[in-house]
Design an enzyme around this catalytic site. Sequence first.
Site, PDB file in Angstrom:
ATOM      1  N   GLU A  61       0.820  -1.215   0.000  1.00  0.00           N
ATOM      2  CA  GLU A  61       0.000   0.000   0.000  1.00  0.00           C
ATOM      3  C   GLU A  61       0.852   1.263   0.000  1.00  0.00           C
ATOM      4  O   GLU A  61       0.625   2.196   0.765  1.00  0.00           O
ATOM      5  CB  GLU A  61      -0.952  -0.021   1.203  1.00  0.00           C
ATOM      6  CG  GLU A  61      -1.846  -1.254   1.195  1.00  0.00           C
ATOM      7  CD  GLU A  61      -2.836  -1.341   2.355  1.00  0.00           C
ATOM      8  OE1 GLU A  61      -2.569  -0.736   3.401  1.00  0.00           O
ATOM      9  OE2 GLU A  61      -3.863  -2.015   2.182  1.00  0.00           O
TER      10      GLU A  61
ATOM     11  N   ASP B  93      -7.977  -9.097   4.744  1.00  0.00           N
ATOM     12  CA  ASP B  93      -7.757  -7.888   5.521  1.00  0.00           C
ATOM     13  C   ASP B  93      -8.829  -7.668   6.576  1.00  0.00           C
ATOM     14  O   ASP B  93      -9.704  -6.818   6.378  1.00  0.00           O
ATOM     15  CB  ASP B  93      -7.714  -6.681   4.567  1.00  0.00           C
ATOM     16  CG  ASP B  93      -7.237  -5.428   5.259  1.00  0.00           C
ATOM     17  OD1 ASP B  93      -6.796  -5.533   6.398  1.00  0.00           O
ATOM     18  OD2 ASP B  93      -7.318  -4.351   4.638  1.00  0.00           O
TER      19      ASP B  93
ATOM     20  N   GLU C 216     -12.396  -1.607  12.019  1.00  0.00           N
ATOM     21  CA  GLU C 216     -12.413  -0.962  10.708  1.00  0.00           C
ATOM     22  C   GLU C 216     -13.543  -1.489   9.820  1.00  0.00           C
ATOM     23  O   GLU C 216     -14.231  -0.714   9.163  1.00  0.00           O
ATOM     24  CB  GLU C 216     -11.060  -1.205  10.026  1.00  0.00           C
ATOM     25  CG  GLU C 216     -10.997  -0.658   8.627  1.00  0.00           C
ATOM     26  CD  GLU C 216      -9.648  -0.913   7.956  1.00  0.00           C
ATOM     27  OE1 GLU C 216      -8.741  -1.464   8.601  1.00  0.00           O
ATOM     28  OE2 GLU C 216      -9.522  -0.543   6.782  1.00  0.00           O
TER      29      GLU C 216
HETATM   30  C1  BDP Z   1      -5.936  -2.005   6.062  1.00  0.00           C
HETATM   31  C2  BDP Z   1      -6.259  -0.596   6.425  1.00  0.00           C
HETATM   32  C3  BDP Z   1      -5.093   0.341   6.275  1.00  0.00           C
HETATM   33  C4  BDP Z   1      -3.869  -0.254   6.948  1.00  0.00           C
HETATM   34  C5  BDP Z   1      -3.602  -1.627   6.376  1.00  0.00           C
HETATM   35  C6  BDP Z   1      -2.451  -2.335   7.059  1.00  0.00           C
HETATM   36  O1  BDP Z   1      -7.320  -0.165   5.612  1.00  0.00           O
HETATM   37  O2  BDP Z   1      -5.460   1.564   6.844  1.00  0.00           O
HETATM   38  O3  BDP Z   1      -2.774   0.561   6.768  1.00  0.00           O
HETATM   39  O4  BDP Z   1      -4.722  -2.447   6.575  1.00  0.00           O
HETATM   40  O5  BDP Z   1      -2.733  -3.231   7.854  1.00  0.00           O
HETATM   41  O6  BDP Z   1      -6.912  -2.784   6.695  1.00  0.00           O
HETATM   42  O7  BDP Z   1      -1.300  -2.030   6.802  1.00  0.00           O
END
Ligand code: BDP
Length: 719
Positions: free
Chosen positions: A310, A384, A412
């Site tokens: 990401e 996730d 989340e």
């Molecule tokens: C996702 C989230 C993000 C996190 C990412 C992570 O949307 O904000 O940075 O995981 O775990 O669930 O790195």
Amino acid sequence: MKKINSNPINVWALCLFFLFHFPANADKGYKLWLQYAPIADAVQREAYLEFFNQISVVGNSATHEVIRKELRLAFSGFFPNNAVPEIGDLESGNIWIGRSDVLPASVKESLGSRLSHLAGDGYMLSVYEGRVIISSKTDVGLLYGTFALLKAVQKREPLATLEILDNPRIATRMLNHWDNLNRTVERGYAGFSIWNWHRLPKHIDQQYIDYARANASIGINATSITNVNANALVLTPVYLEKAAALADAFRPYGIRIFLTARFNAPMQVGGLETADPLDPAVREWWKEKANEIYSFIPDFGGFLVKADSEGQPGPHNYGRTQADGANALAEALAPHGGLVMWRAFVYSEDTPTDRTKQAFDEFKPLDGKFNDNVIVQVKNGPLDFQPREPFHPLFGAMPETPLMMEFQITKEYLGQDTHWVNLASMWEETLQADTFAKGKGSTVSRVLDGTLHGYKHTAIAGVANIGTDRNWTGHPMAQADWYSFGRLAWNPEADIREIAEDWLKMTFTNDPSFVDPVVDVMIKSHAILVDYMTPLGLHHIMARSHHWGPGPWVTGGRRDDWTATYYHRASEDGIGFDRTEAGSNALEQYAPEVRDQWRNPDTISLDYLLWFHRVAWDKPLATGNTLWEEMALRYQRGVEGARWMKQTWLAQEGRIDEDRFEHVRSFLAIQVDEAEWWRDACLLYFQQFAQQPLPSGVEAPKYDLEYYQQFRRFFVPGI
Ligand code: BDP
């Protein structure tokens, strides 16, 4: 407009109300499960006082001091009308707290071989000649034992028959804060970050101490205080000095600090041209950085790293492996005894395979290639933090590399701050899942506690759900998730019903007419939420970016693997992601016995059906319904479940303080509305493809699909 009533009697009444009513109640939220409520029953009170009037704490470390403090605090809560007695360090106490190496010989003898079962920071509580003896090999173990004693009193259990020997099953039990240096919290829904960097290092807020107390009371012994989407500034002296002040505050409570390390920190704050992990100058930079950090924080825990994910920089930028990256940092920490927690949440939109397969594909071939102070941190499921996922296939697949669990305590994808869902049920499902790595009984919990593969290090992390909200977690019931995480981290096989009961009794009341129905709500709440959000193995169908509310129509945009349509693939032919051999074959990443459980759409648990299979709308299921009918009925069942939660809660009025009762009541009203919103939006959307009417028993949606698709909310927190 109503006139403000200035009658002085009423004003006084109002003042008195606020003075005696409101502050006390509001404080209850802040005090979490450490309420230490007065012991109302006179006979019980006398029985406890017998013990509490003579306490000895033997030893003089900072941890001994916090034990004394906690006992005084608890005493004044339990016995508000009695003067707090002096706490001695003689050998005369009716509660006697001291390490196993200073136990009087006679006591040692009577405890005999039981003492030899103490391990790590484990503790024992035992009654000897009418005195409660709390012992441990370590000072922190004594603190844990003290909290166990106070828990027993909070639950009004008799002390005279107390016998506990409890060792932690996992060595590092940590919170991960996704807190930014500007005090916003990524995916945080309970206000801002509790770390006030601007006022640190000079000001140590009482909240830091209460944070440490709460964590120590449930055995949490590590905390990573900054976001995994890391800011390299935290590795500079200005911030290290601040982090050191927090570390100093936490040390007596047995909590060690970790920091998130941005992979390109050597460039961002070190002025180097590269962050290539095989470059000697880069390796040297990390070594010097580690030396510097340890000069500030002598017991620094180590680094938590998100790389190649990401948008975060990582070894891929230099054509290196995850092991190359992790080892460069590990080498720097090794002389100091520090650990690298290297996240397996690595995936890329440029990799053409199913996103859920990517971490396994990347890490499995690296098994055994990590330095021995690296732990790979794996999310519970391969996608996730969805409301329900099958366990991550890496568990059981890396016998040569210690793996740790990452759970998300903040919600989340589970309704964020306003939905009540007891996460322990979801975690238990993962912890008890059988990987079959070494035959039947190779559960995820045995991977984590190291017994399956003989790991050198064991650890577990939970992404924190706390912030500056007065009650820490926004939803009063979300405190239970923090609490349950600690308890399961200590013992991943602990009974979640018992955990929920303990939490309710300590946090609210021992009254069974409250505890029994509310435990029932807690235990059923996860299944209810899954029904109204993502039944039958659906996943990632929430709104874009902030992830609040339904968004099964989310499609297009920058990344396919961030859309809903990528995952549900609904069309007139059916719905679901085929992860069998005919599809992405993610199933292949599991052991053969697990594959057998999930391979066949006719026999797989319906809970995972659409995770692994693409299924026609009119396929008859084992329940006797077609897929479409089952989906619609489950959404309906979820809504009814949320209404039942609300009704059960309303019946609790008067059994607990009004403040927290009201808070939960209003949130349940939101939860019921949002459960209906999820049901209506998802069913209307999927109905376009199923092209069938709603089965009987499913309520008609309130609005049309367009309404739900147009629905926008601005500034949803947590991004
Ligand atoms: C996702 C989230 C993000 C996190 C990412 C992570 O949307 O904000 O940075 O995981 O775990 O669930 O790195």
